[in-house]
Design an enzyme around this catalytic site. Structure first.
Site, mmCIF file in Angstrom:
data_model
loop_
_atom_site.group_PDB
_atom_site.id
_atom_site.type_symbol
_atom_site.label_atom_id
_atom_site.label_comp_id
_atom_site.label_asym_id
_atom_site.label_seq_id
_atom_site.Cartn_x
_atom_site.Cartn_y
_atom_site.Cartn_z
ATOM 1 C CG ASP A 106 11.644 61.604 -23.947
ATOM 2 O OD1 ASP A 106 12.051 60.668 -24.672
ATOM 3 O OD2 ASP A 106 10.442 61.912 -23.852
ATOM 4 C CD GLU B 56 10.590 65.329 -29.521
ATOM 5 O OE1 GLU B 56 10.837 64.603 -28.553
ATOM 6 O OE2 GLU B 56 9.897 64.941 -30.483
ATOM 7 C CD GLU C 144 10.056 58.014 -20.930
ATOM 8 O OE1 GLU C 144 9.308 58.192 -19.941
ATOM 9 O OE2 GLU C 144 10.297 56.888 -21.379
ATOM 10 C CG HIS D 71 5.969 52.511 -25.376
ATOM 11 N ND1 HIS D 71 6.950 53.160 -24.670
ATOM 12 C CD2 HIS D 71 5.546 53.379 -26.322
ATOM 13 C CE1 HIS D 71 7.124 54.366 -25.182
ATOM 14 N NE2 HIS D 71 6.278 54.529 -26.181
ATOM 15 N NE ARG E 257 11.382 51.685 -17.726
ATOM 16 C CZ ARG E 257 11.893 51.428 -18.920
ATOM 17 N NH1 ARG E 257 11.491 52.108 -19.971
ATOM 18 N NH2 ARG E 257 12.803 50.479 -19.076
ATOM 19 C CG HIS F 126 7.182 48.735 -27.136
ATOM 20 N ND1 HIS F 126 8.244 48.182 -26.462
ATOM 21 C CD2 HIS F 126 7.589 49.983 -27.489
ATOM 22 C CE1 HIS F 126 9.245 49.048 -26.403
ATOM 23 N NE2 HIS F 126 8.869 50.164 -27.029
HETATM 24 C C1 UD1 Z 1 12.382 53.305 -24.527
HETATM 25 C C2 UD1 Z 1 12.544 54.719 -23.938
HETATM 26 C C3 UD1 Z 1 11.232 55.494 -24.033
HETATM 27 C C4 UD1 Z 1 10.686 55.490 -25.443
HETATM 28 C C5 UD1 Z 1 10.580 54.058 -25.937
HETATM 29 C C6 UD1 Z 1 10.159 54.053 -27.377
HETATM 30 C C7 UD1 Z 1 14.051 55.098 -22.047
HETATM 31 C C8 UD1 Z 1 14.202 55.102 -20.575
HETATM 32 N N1 UD1 Z 1 12.890 54.636 -22.520
HETATM 33 O O1 UD1 Z 1 11.501 52.599 -23.670
HETATM 34 O O2 UD1 Z 1 11.467 56.832 -23.633
HETATM 35 O O3 UD1 Z 1 9.430 56.096 -25.457
HETATM 36 O O4 UD1 Z 1 11.867 53.409 -25.828
HETATM 37 O O5 UD1 Z 1 9.711 52.818 -27.810
HETATM 38 O O6 UD1 Z 1 14.946 55.467 -22.742
HETATM 39 N N2 UD1 Z 1 13.137 45.336 -26.633
HETATM 40 C C9 UD1 Z 1 13.427 44.385 -27.592
HETATM 41 N N3 UD1 Z 1 13.675 44.822 -28.872
HETATM 42 C C10 UD1 Z 1 13.636 46.115 -29.242
HETATM 43 C C11 UD1 Z 1 13.301 47.070 -28.262
HETATM 44 C C12 UD1 Z 1 13.072 46.662 -26.958
HETATM 45 O O7 UD1 Z 1 13.481 43.198 -27.321
HETATM 46 O O8 UD1 Z 1 13.876 46.424 -30.412
HETATM 47 C C13 UD1 Z 1 12.909 44.888 -25.228
HETATM 48 C C14 UD1 Z 1 14.210 44.452 -24.519
HETATM 49 O O9 UD1 Z 1 13.935 43.369 -23.669
HETATM 50 C C15 UD1 Z 1 14.581 45.694 -23.701
HETATM 51 C C16 UD1 Z 1 13.191 46.179 -23.308
HETATM 52 O O10 UD1 Z 1 12.370 45.958 -24.464
HETATM 53 O O11 UD1 Z 1 15.398 45.405 -22.602
HETATM 54 C C17 UD1 Z 1 13.105 47.615 -22.859
HETATM 55 O O12 UD1 Z 1 13.718 48.516 -23.782
HETATM 56 P P1 UD1 Z 1 14.103 50.009 -23.277
HETATM 57 O O13 UD1 Z 1 14.665 50.772 -24.408
HETATM 58 O O14 UD1 Z 1 14.925 49.935 -22.051
HETATM 59 O O15 UD1 Z 1 12.709 50.605 -22.820
HETATM 60 P P2 UD1 Z 1 11.429 51.010 -23.671
HETATM 61 O O16 UD1 Z 1 10.260 50.696 -22.810
HETATM 62 O O17 UD1 Z 1 11.513 50.445 -25.017
HETATM 63 N N1 UDP Z 2 5.877 53.269 -34.965
HETATM 64 C C1 UDP Z 2 6.365 52.348 -35.906
HETATM 65 N N2 UDP Z 2 5.896 51.066 -35.866
HETATM 66 C C2 UDP Z 2 5.009 50.639 -34.925
HETATM 67 C C3 UDP Z 2 4.548 51.564 -33.956
HETATM 68 C C4 UDP Z 2 5.010 52.868 -34.001
HETATM 69 O O1 UDP Z 2 7.158 52.687 -36.773
HETATM 70 O O2 UDP Z 2 4.626 49.456 -34.946
HETATM 71 C C5 UDP Z 2 6.412 54.645 -34.997
HETATM 72 C C6 UDP Z 2 5.395 55.760 -34.906
HETATM 73 O O3 UDP Z 2 4.957 56.151 -36.185
HETATM 74 C C7 UDP Z 2 6.180 56.867 -34.213
HETATM 75 C C8 UDP Z 2 7.162 56.113 -33.344
HETATM 76 O O4 UDP Z 2 7.208 54.779 -33.837
HETATM 77 O O5 UDP Z 2 6.944 57.630 -35.147
HETATM 78 C C9 UDP Z 2 6.730 56.134 -31.915
HETATM 79 O O6 UDP Z 2 7.524 55.274 -31.159
HETATM 80 P P1 UDP Z 2 7.144 54.814 -29.696
HETATM 81 O O7 UDP Z 2 5.675 54.900 -29.518
HETATM 82 O O8 UDP Z 2 7.811 53.503 -29.485
HETATM 83 O O9 UDP Z 2 7.909 55.859 -28.771
HETATM 84 P P2 UDP Z 2 7.528 57.328 -28.230
HETATM 85 O O10 UDP Z 2 7.236 58.200 -29.389
HETATM 86 O O11 UDP Z 2 6.387 57.175 -27.294
HETATM 87 O O12 UDP Z 2 8.765 57.734 -27.498
#
Ligand code: UD1
Ligand code: UDP
Length: 375
Positions: free
Chosen positions: A97, A119, A133, A213, A215, A246
Protein backbone atom coordinates in the site's frame (compact mmCIF):
# COMPACT_ATOMS: atom_id res chain seq x y z
CA UNK A 1 11.30 -18.26 -19.95
CA UNK A 2 9.25 -15.46 -18.39
CA UNK A 3 10.50 -12.12 -17.08
CA UNK A 4 9.48 -10.49 -13.80
CA UNK A 5 10.34 -7.10 -12.41
CA UNK A 6 10.03 -6.85 -8.62
CA UNK A 7 9.61 -3.26 -7.41
CA UNK A 8 9.79 -1.96 -3.84
CA UNK A 9 11.08 1.07 -1.98
CA UNK A 10 10.34 1.18 1.75
CA UNK A 11 11.53 -0.92 4.70
CA UNK A 12 8.39 -3.06 5.13
CA UNK A 13 8.07 -3.77 1.40
CA UNK A 14 11.72 -4.78 1.28
CA UNK A 15 11.34 -7.18 4.22
CA UNK A 16 8.25 -8.75 2.66
CA UNK A 17 9.60 -8.88 -0.92
CA UNK A 18 13.05 -10.23 0.02
CA UNK A 19 11.91 -13.87 0.41
CA UNK A 20 10.07 -13.57 -2.92
CA UNK A 21 13.19 -12.27 -4.67
CA UNK A 22 15.10 -15.28 -3.32
CA UNK A 23 12.34 -17.69 -4.36
CA UNK A 24 12.29 -16.32 -7.92
CA UNK A 25 16.08 -16.36 -8.13
CA UNK A 26 16.03 -20.07 -7.32
CA UNK A 27 13.99 -20.69 -10.47
CA UNK A 28 16.48 -19.02 -12.83
CA UNK A 29 15.97 -21.61 -15.59
CA UNK A 30 12.29 -20.68 -15.87
CA UNK A 31 12.26 -17.00 -15.00
CA UNK A 32 14.50 -13.99 -15.44
CA UNK A 33 14.14 -11.85 -12.31
CA UNK A 34 15.12 -8.21 -11.98
CA UNK A 35 14.81 -6.07 -8.86
CA UNK A 36 14.08 -2.36 -8.98
CA UNK A 37 14.24 -0.32 -5.77
CA UNK A 38 12.74 3.16 -5.84
CA UNK A 39 14.54 3.94 -2.57
CA UNK A 40 11.48 5.78 -1.33
CA UNK A 41 13.34 5.03 1.91
CA UNK A 42 17.13 5.15 1.79
CA UNK A 43 18.80 4.16 5.07
CA UNK A 44 15.91 1.96 6.24
CA UNK A 45 15.79 0.20 2.86
CA UNK A 46 19.54 -0.33 2.72
CA UNK A 47 19.46 -2.04 6.14
CA UNK A 48 17.13 -4.66 4.65
CA UNK A 49 19.02 -5.04 1.36
CA UNK A 50 22.23 -5.63 3.33
CA UNK A 51 20.74 -8.25 5.63
CA UNK A 52 19.09 -10.22 2.83
CA UNK A 53 22.08 -9.68 0.49
CA UNK A 54 19.99 -8.28 -2.37
CA UNK A 55 21.76 -6.21 -5.04
CA UNK A 56 19.12 -4.35 -7.04
CA UNK A 57 19.40 -4.26 -10.82
CA UNK A 58 17.97 -0.74 -10.75
CA UNK A 59 18.21 1.76 -7.90
CA UNK A 60 16.20 4.94 -8.56
CA UNK A 61 17.52 6.60 -5.38
CA UNK A 62 14.38 8.75 -5.09
CA UNK A 63 14.18 9.57 -1.37
CA UNK A 64 14.36 13.26 -0.51
CA UNK A 65 14.26 14.69 3.00
CA UNK A 66 10.66 15.51 4.01
CA UNK A 67 9.31 14.37 0.64
CA UNK A 68 5.61 14.92 -0.03
CA UNK A 69 3.17 12.22 -1.08
CA UNK A 70 2.82 14.07 -4.38
CA UNK A 71 6.54 14.26 -5.17
CA UNK A 72 7.42 10.67 -4.30
CA UNK A 73 4.38 9.38 -6.20
CA UNK A 74 5.14 11.46 -9.32
CA UNK A 75 8.82 10.51 -9.25
CA UNK A 76 8.07 6.79 -9.02
CA UNK A 77 5.51 7.03 -11.84
CA UNK A 78 8.00 8.73 -14.16
CA UNK A 79 11.10 6.75 -13.26
CA UNK A 80 9.63 3.24 -13.53
CA UNK A 81 8.56 3.92 -17.14
CA UNK A 82 11.96 3.56 -18.91
CA UNK A 83 12.81 0.45 -16.89
CA UNK A 84 9.58 -1.35 -17.77
CA UNK A 85 9.88 -0.29 -21.40
CA UNK A 86 13.49 -1.46 -21.65
CA UNK A 87 13.21 -4.77 -19.72
CA UNK A 88 9.68 -5.58 -21.00
CA UNK A 89 8.71 -7.88 -18.12
CA UNK A 90 5.74 -10.24 -18.34
CA UNK A 91 4.80 -9.08 -14.86
CA UNK A 92 5.64 -6.20 -12.57
CA UNK A 93 5.28 -7.26 -8.94
CA UNK A 94 4.41 -4.62 -6.35
CA UNK A 95 3.67 -4.93 -2.66
CA UNK A 96 0.98 -3.63 -0.36
CA UNK A 97 0.00 0.00 0.00
CA UNK A 98 2.87 2.44 -0.35
CA UNK A 99 3.41 5.32 -2.79
CA UNK A 100 5.98 3.10 -4.48
CA UNK A 101 3.59 0.23 -5.06
CA UNK A 102 0.67 2.30 -6.35
CA UNK A 103 2.76 4.54 -8.62
CA UNK A 104 4.77 1.58 -9.94
CA UNK A 105 1.56 -0.35 -10.67
CA UNK A 106 0.12 2.65 -12.52
CA UNK A 107 3.34 3.16 -14.45
CA UNK A 108 3.43 -0.52 -15.45
CA UNK A 109 -0.23 -0.38 -16.51
CA UNK A 110 0.38 2.73 -18.65
CA UNK A 111 3.30 0.91 -20.32
CA UNK A 112 1.09 -2.07 -21.13
CA UNK A 113 2.56 -4.47 -18.58
CA UNK A 114 0.66 -6.84 -16.29
CA UNK A 115 0.71 -6.19 -12.55
CA UNK A 116 0.85 -8.71 -9.72
CA UNK A 117 -0.20 -7.32 -6.35
CA UNK A 118 1.45 -9.00 -3.38
CA UNK A 119 -0.39 -8.68 -0.03
CA UNK A 120 -3.60 -7.82 -1.86
CA UNK A 121 -7.08 -7.34 -0.45
CA UNK A 122 -6.44 -5.79 2.99
CA UNK A 123 -9.14 -3.24 3.72
CA UNK A 124 -10.50 -0.97 6.45
CA UNK A 125 -13.02 0.61 4.03
CA UNK A 126 -12.11 3.90 5.68
CA UNK A 127 -10.53 6.21 3.13
CA UNK A 128 -8.56 8.08 5.80
CA UNK A 129 -7.27 5.23 7.95
CA UNK A 130 -4.61 4.23 7.28
CA UNK A 131 -3.88 7.37 5.25
CA UNK A 132 -3.04 7.24 2.40
CA UNK A 133 -2.50 3.49 2.44
CA UNK A 134 -6.14 2.38 2.29
CA UNK A 135 -6.68 4.20 -1.01
CA UNK A 136 -3.25 3.20 -2.31
CA UNK A 137 -4.19 -0.43 -1.75
CA UNK A 138 -7.60 -0.06 -3.39
CA UNK A 139 -6.11 1.71 -6.44
CA UNK A 140 -3.39 -0.93 -6.82
CA UNK A 141 -6.09 -3.58 -6.52
CA UNK A 142 -7.98 -2.05 -9.45
CA UNK A 143 -4.81 -2.01 -11.55
CA UNK A 144 -3.64 -5.53 -10.71
CA UNK A 145 -4.07 -8.54 -13.01
CA UNK A 146 -3.23 -11.10 -10.31
CA UNK A 147 -3.92 -10.70 -6.59
CA UNK A 148 -1.86 -12.57 -4.00
CA UNK A 149 -4.11 -12.39 -0.93
CA UNK A 150 -2.37 -13.29 2.33
CA UNK A 151 -5.52 -14.63 4.01
CA UNK A 152 -9.06 -15.77 3.21
CA UNK A 153 -10.37 -12.54 4.76
CA UNK A 154 -8.35 -10.55 2.21
CA UNK A 155 -9.66 -12.75 -0.61
CA UNK A 156 -13.22 -12.12 0.64
CA UNK A 157 -12.63 -8.36 0.49
CA UNK A 158 -11.53 -8.60 -3.14
CA UNK A 159 -14.55 -10.73 -4.06
CA UNK A 160 -16.81 -8.10 -2.49
CA UNK A 161 -15.26 -5.57 -4.90
CA UNK A 162 -16.07 -7.81 -7.85
CA UNK A 163 -12.55 -9.06 -8.56
CA UNK A 164 -12.58 -12.22 -10.70
CA UNK A 165 -12.02 -15.20 -8.37
CA UNK A 166 -9.73 -16.87 -10.93
CA UNK A 167 -7.21 -14.05 -10.49
CA UNK A 168 -7.00 -14.32 -6.68
CA UNK A 169 -4.62 -16.68 -4.93
CA UNK A 170 -4.45 -17.12 -1.14
CA UNK A 171 -0.73 -17.40 -0.52
CA UNK A 172 -0.08 -16.54 3.13
CA UNK A 173 1.95 -13.46 3.97
CA UNK A 174 5.61 -13.40 2.92
CA UNK A 175 6.40 -11.50 6.14
CA UNK A 176 6.26 -14.84 7.95
CA UNK A 177 8.79 -16.27 5.45
CA UNK A 178 11.12 -13.38 6.36
CA UNK A 179 10.44 -13.73 10.06
CA UNK A 180 11.01 -17.47 10.26
CA UNK A 181 14.21 -17.32 8.22
CA UNK A 182 15.54 -14.60 10.54
CA UNK A 183 14.56 -16.49 13.69
CA UNK A 184 16.41 -19.49 12.25
CA UNK A 185 19.53 -17.50 11.50
CA UNK A 186 19.42 -15.95 14.98
CA UNK A 187 19.44 -19.40 16.58
CA UNK A 188 22.99 -20.00 15.38
CA UNK A 189 24.44 -16.55 15.26
CA UNK A 190 24.02 -13.01 16.55
CA UNK A 191 24.74 -10.07 14.29
CA UNK A 192 27.16 -7.33 15.40
CA UNK A 193 24.19 -4.98 15.82
CA UNK A 194 22.52 -7.42 18.22
CA UNK A 195 25.70 -7.77 20.26
CA UNK A 196 25.97 -3.98 20.37
CA UNK A 197 22.32 -3.66 21.40
CA UNK A 198 22.82 -6.26 24.11
CA UNK A 199 25.66 -4.12 25.51
CA UNK A 200 23.58 -0.93 25.30
CA UNK A 201 20.38 -2.25 26.95
CA UNK A 202 19.97 -3.63 30.45
CA UNK A 203 18.82 -7.14 29.58
CA UNK A 204 18.01 -7.93 33.20
CA UNK A 205 15.03 -5.61 32.88
CA UNK A 206 11.70 -6.35 31.19
CA UNK A 207 11.22 -4.51 27.93
CA UNK A 208 8.23 -2.85 26.29
CA UNK A 209 9.03 -2.41 22.62
CA UNK A 210 7.47 0.55 20.80
CA UNK A 211 7.27 1.65 17.16
CA UNK A 212 5.11 4.32 15.53
CA UNK A 213 5.02 6.22 12.29
CA UNK A 214 1.52 6.50 10.82
CA UNK A 215 0.59 9.74 9.08
CA UNK A 216 -2.92 9.80 10.56
CA UNK A 217 -1.27 9.90 14.01
CA UNK A 218 0.90 12.94 13.21
CA UNK A 219 0.24 15.96 15.44
CA UNK A 220 -2.05 15.32 18.42
CA UNK A 221 -1.91 11.55 17.97
CA UNK A 222 1.87 11.48 18.49
CA UNK A 223 1.63 13.89 21.42
CA UNK A 224 -0.87 11.49 23.04
CA UNK A 225 1.31 8.47 22.28
CA UNK A 226 4.39 10.10 23.82
CA UNK A 227 2.42 11.31 26.86
CA UNK A 228 1.13 7.78 27.42
CA UNK A 229 4.64 6.30 27.12
CA UNK A 230 5.94 8.84 29.63
CA UNK A 231 3.21 7.84 32.10
CA UNK A 232 3.94 4.13 31.60
CA UNK A 233 7.65 4.78 32.20
CA UNK A 234 6.89 6.67 35.44
CA UNK A 235 4.54 3.96 36.73
CA UNK A 236 7.02 1.16 35.96
CA UNK A 237 10.55 2.24 36.86
CA UNK A 238 11.75 -1.37 36.85
CA UNK A 239 11.13 -1.84 33.15
CA UNK A 240 12.59 -0.18 30.08
CA UNK A 241 10.65 1.15 27.12
CA UNK A 242 12.73 0.70 23.98
CA UNK A 243 11.70 2.75 20.96
CA UNK A 244 13.59 2.56 17.64
CA UNK A 245 12.40 5.86 16.21
CA UNK A 246 11.33 5.97 12.54
CA UNK A 247 13.44 8.43 10.49
CA UNK A 248 10.47 10.49 9.27
CA UNK A 249 11.08 14.03 10.65
CA UNK A 250 7.38 14.28 11.58
CA UNK A 251 7.99 11.38 13.96
CA UNK A 252 11.50 12.31 15.14
CA UNK A 253 10.48 15.80 16.26
CA UNK A 254 7.69 15.04 18.80
CA UNK A 255 9.29 11.83 20.04
CA UNK A 256 12.65 13.46 20.75
CA UNK A 257 11.04 16.58 22.19
CA UNK A 258 8.75 14.75 24.62
CA UNK A 259 10.64 11.58 25.45
CA UNK A 260 14.34 12.49 25.56
CA UNK A 261 16.01 12.37 28.98
CA UNK A 262 13.64 9.90 30.62
CA UNK A 263 15.94 7.34 32.16
CA UNK A 264 13.86 4.23 31.40
CA UNK A 265 12.88 5.25 27.86
CA UNK A 266 15.56 4.29 25.35
CA UNK A 267 15.17 6.12 22.05
CA UNK A 268 17.34 4.38 19.49
CA UNK A 269 17.87 4.42 15.71
CA UNK A 270 15.86 2.07 13.48
CA UNK A 271 17.28 -1.41 13.89
CA UNK A 272 18.21 -3.76 11.14
CA UNK A 273 15.71 -6.59 10.72
CA UNK A 274 17.41 -9.37 12.73
CA UNK A 275 18.09 -7.00 15.63
CA UNK A 276 14.46 -5.90 15.64
CA UNK A 277 13.26 -9.53 15.56
CA UNK A 278 15.65 -10.32 18.42
CA UNK A 279 14.20 -7.41 20.41
CA UNK A 280 10.62 -8.50 19.70
CA UNK A 281 11.49 -11.94 21.06
CA UNK A 282 12.97 -10.40 24.22
CA UNK A 283 10.04 -8.05 24.85
CA UNK A 284 7.25 -8.50 27.35
CA UNK A 285 4.80 -6.72 25.06
CA UNK A 286 4.75 -4.48 22.00
CA UNK A 287 3.00 -1.15 21.48
CA UNK A 288 2.90 -0.11 17.84
CA UNK A 289 0.99 1.36 14.91
CA UNK A 290 2.97 -0.68 12.39
CA UNK A 291 1.27 -3.02 9.95
CA UNK A 292 4.16 -5.47 9.71
CA UNK A 293 4.73 -5.70 13.45
CA UNK A 294 1.03 -6.58 13.92
CA UNK A 295 1.65 -9.60 11.72
CA UNK A 296 4.98 -10.69 13.18
CA UNK A 297 4.41 -10.35 16.92
CA UNK A 298 1.56 -12.91 17.19
CA UNK A 299 3.87 -15.48 15.61
CA UNK A 300 6.34 -14.84 18.41
CA UNK A 301 3.65 -15.06 21.11
CA UNK A 302 3.89 -11.37 22.03
CA UNK A 303 0.80 -9.32 22.95
CA UNK A 304 0.41 -6.26 20.75
CA UNK A 305 -1.39 -3.02 21.53
CA UNK A 306 -2.10 -1.25 18.26
CA UNK A 307 -2.27 2.54 18.42
CA UNK A 308 -4.91 2.81 15.74
CA UNK A 309 -8.72 2.95 15.72
CA UNK A 310 -9.11 0.49 12.91
CA UNK A 311 -6.99 -2.16 11.23
CA UNK A 312 -6.87 -3.82 7.84
CA UNK A 313 -5.41 -6.85 9.64
CA UNK A 314 -8.36 -8.18 11.71
CA UNK A 315 -7.10 -11.77 11.92
CA UNK A 316 -4.87 -11.29 14.98
CA UNK A 317 -7.51 -9.13 16.69
CA UNK A 318 -9.97 -12.01 16.20
CA UNK A 319 -7.35 -14.46 17.47
CA UNK A 320 -7.02 -12.36 20.65
CA UNK A 321 -3.32 -11.47 20.41
CA UNK A 322 -3.80 -7.90 19.16
CA UNK A 323 -5.89 -5.15 20.80
CA UNK A 324 -6.74 -1.78 19.24
CA UNK A 325 -6.12 1.05 21.70
CA UNK A 326 -6.07 4.05 19.34
CA UNK A 327 -4.13 7.08 20.48
CA UNK A 328 -6.23 7.55 23.61
CA UNK A 329 -3.82 8.19 26.52
CA UNK A 330 -5.92 6.46 29.17
CA UNK A 331 -6.59 3.44 26.99
CA UNK A 332 -2.90 2.95 26.15
CA UNK A 333 -1.80 3.36 29.78
CA UNK A 334 -4.59 1.29 31.36
CA UNK A 335 -4.33 -1.60 28.91
CA UNK A 336 -0.55 -1.70 29.35
CA UNK A 337 -0.92 -1.70 33.14
CA UNK A 338 -3.49 -4.50 32.92
CA UNK A 339 -1.13 -6.60 30.80
CA UNK A 340 1.68 -6.03 33.29
CA UNK A 341 -0.39 -6.87 36.38
CA UNK A 342 -3.00 -9.41 35.28
CA UNK A 343 -1.29 -12.70 34.47
CA UNK A 344 -4.46 -14.33 33.07
CA UNK A 345 -5.03 -11.42 30.69
CA UNK A 346 -1.37 -11.51 29.65
CA UNK A 347 -1.43 -15.27 29.04
CA UNK A 348 -4.58 -15.01 26.94
CA UNK A 349 -2.96 -12.42 24.69
CA UNK A 350 0.41 -14.11 24.42
CA UNK A 351 -0.79 -17.34 22.86
CA UNK A 352 1.37 -18.10 19.88
CA UNK A 353 -0.88 -17.67 16.84
CA UNK A 354 0.11 -17.57 13.23
CA UNK A 355 -2.89 -16.29 11.28
CA UNK A 356 -0.75 -14.76 8.55
CA UNK A 357 1.24 -17.64 7.15
CA UNK A 358 3.50 -20.63 7.58
CA UNK A 359 6.74 -19.45 5.99
CA UNK A 360 6.08 -20.85 2.52
CA UNK A 361 4.14 -17.97 0.92
CA UNK A 362 6.90 -16.93 -1.50
CA UNK A 363 7.35 -20.41 -2.89
CA UNK A 364 3.59 -20.70 -3.40
CA UNK A 365 3.45 -17.36 -5.21
CA UNK A 366 6.29 -18.32 -7.57
CA UNK A 367 4.64 -21.68 -8.34
CA UNK A 368 1.29 -20.00 -8.96
CA UNK A 369 2.71 -17.36 -11.32
CA UNK A 370 4.74 -19.91 -13.27
CA UNK A 371 1.79 -22.30 -13.58
CA UNK A 372 -0.54 -19.48 -14.60
CA UNK A 373 1.87 -18.35 -17.30
CA UNK A 374 2.48 -21.82 -18.69
CA UNK A 375 -1.29 -22.45 -19.11
C1 UD1 B 1 6.17 5.09 4.17
C2 UD1 B 1 4.86 4.58 3.56
C3 UD1 B 1 4.02 3.86 4.61
C4 UD1 B 1 4.81 2.78 5.31
C5 UD1 B 1 6.09 3.38 5.86
C6 UD1 B 1 6.94 2.29 6.45
C7 UD1 B 1 3.76 5.85 1.78
C8 UD1 B 1 2.81 6.93 1.44
N1 UD1 B 1 4.06 5.70 3.07
O1 UD1 B 1 5.83 6.11 5.10
O2 UD1 B 1 2.90 3.27 3.97
O3 UD1 B 1 4.05 2.24 6.34
O4 UD1 B 1 6.83 4.02 4.80
O5 UD1 B 1 7.95 2.76 7.27
O6 UD1 B 1 4.23 5.18 0.91
N2 UD1 B 1 13.25 9.02 5.89
C9 UD1 B 1 14.63 8.99 6.00
N3 UD1 B 1 15.26 7.78 5.81
C10 UD1 B 1 14.62 6.63 5.54
C11 UD1 B 1 13.21 6.67 5.47
C12 UD1 B 1 12.55 7.88 5.64
O7 UD1 B 1 15.28 9.99 6.24
O8 UD1 B 1 15.26 5.59 5.37
C13 UD1 B 1 12.55 10.32 6.06
C14 UD1 B 1 12.74 11.26 4.84
O9 UD1 B 1 12.84 12.59 5.29
C15 UD1 B 1 11.45 11.05 4.05
C16 UD1 B 1 10.46 10.88 5.19
O10 UD1 B 1 11.15 10.11 6.18
O11 UD1 B 1 11.14 12.13 3.21
C17 UD1 B 1 9.15 10.23 4.82
O12 UD1 B 1 9.33 9.00 4.11
P1 UD1 B 1 8.08 8.40 3.27
O13 UD1 B 1 8.48 7.11 2.67
O14 UD1 B 1 7.54 9.42 2.35
O15 UD1 B 1 6.97 8.19 4.38
P2 UD1 B 1 6.90 7.17 5.60
O16 UD1 B 1 6.20 7.90 6.69
O17 UD1 B 1 8.21 6.58 5.84
N1 UDP C 1 11.35 -3.14 11.71
C1 UDP C 1 12.76 -3.15 11.61
N2 UDP C 1 13.47 -2.30 12.41
C2 UDP C 1 12.88 -1.41 13.25
C3 UDP C 1 11.46 -1.37 13.31
C4 UDP C 1 10.73 -2.24 12.52
O1 UDP C 1 13.33 -3.94 10.88
O2 UDP C 1 13.59 -0.66 13.94
C5 UDP C 1 10.59 -4.04 10.83
C6 UDP C 1 9.47 -4.82 11.48
O3 UDP C 1 9.94 -6.06 11.95
C7 UDP C 1 8.48 -4.99 10.34
C8 UDP C 1 8.69 -3.75 9.50
O4 UDP C 1 9.94 -3.20 9.88
O5 UDP C 1 8.80 -6.12 9.52
C9 UDP C 1 7.59 -2.76 9.73
O6 UDP C 1 7.90 -1.55 9.11
P1 UDP C 1 7.12 -0.21 9.41
O7 UDP C 1 6.52 -0.28 10.77
O8 UDP C 1 8.06 0.89 9.11
O9 UDP C 1 6.00 -0.17 8.28
P2 UDP C 1 4.53 -0.81 8.17
O10 UDP C 1 4.62 -2.27 8.36
O11 UDP C 1 3.68 -0.13 9.18
O12 UDP C 1 4.11 -0.43 6.79
Amino acid sequence: MIKVLIVFGTRPEAIKMAPLVKAFQQREKEVETKVCVTAQHRQMLDQVLDFFAISPDYDLDLMRDKQSLHSITANVLMNIKPIVEEFKPDYVLVHGDTATSTAAALSAFYSGCKVVHIEAGLRTWNKYAPFPEEMNRQITGRLADLHMAPTCVAKGNLLKEGVNENTIFVSGNTVIDALLSSVNILKDDQTEEIKELGRHLNLEKEIILVTGHRRENFGQGFINICTALKMIAEKNPLLDIVYPVHLNPSVQEPVNRILANISNIKLISPLNYPAFVWLMERSKLIITDSGGVQEEAPSLGKPVLVMRDTTERPEAVDAGTVLLVGTDIEKIVNTTQKLLSDENFYQKMSNQKNPYGDGAASERIVNYILEKTQK
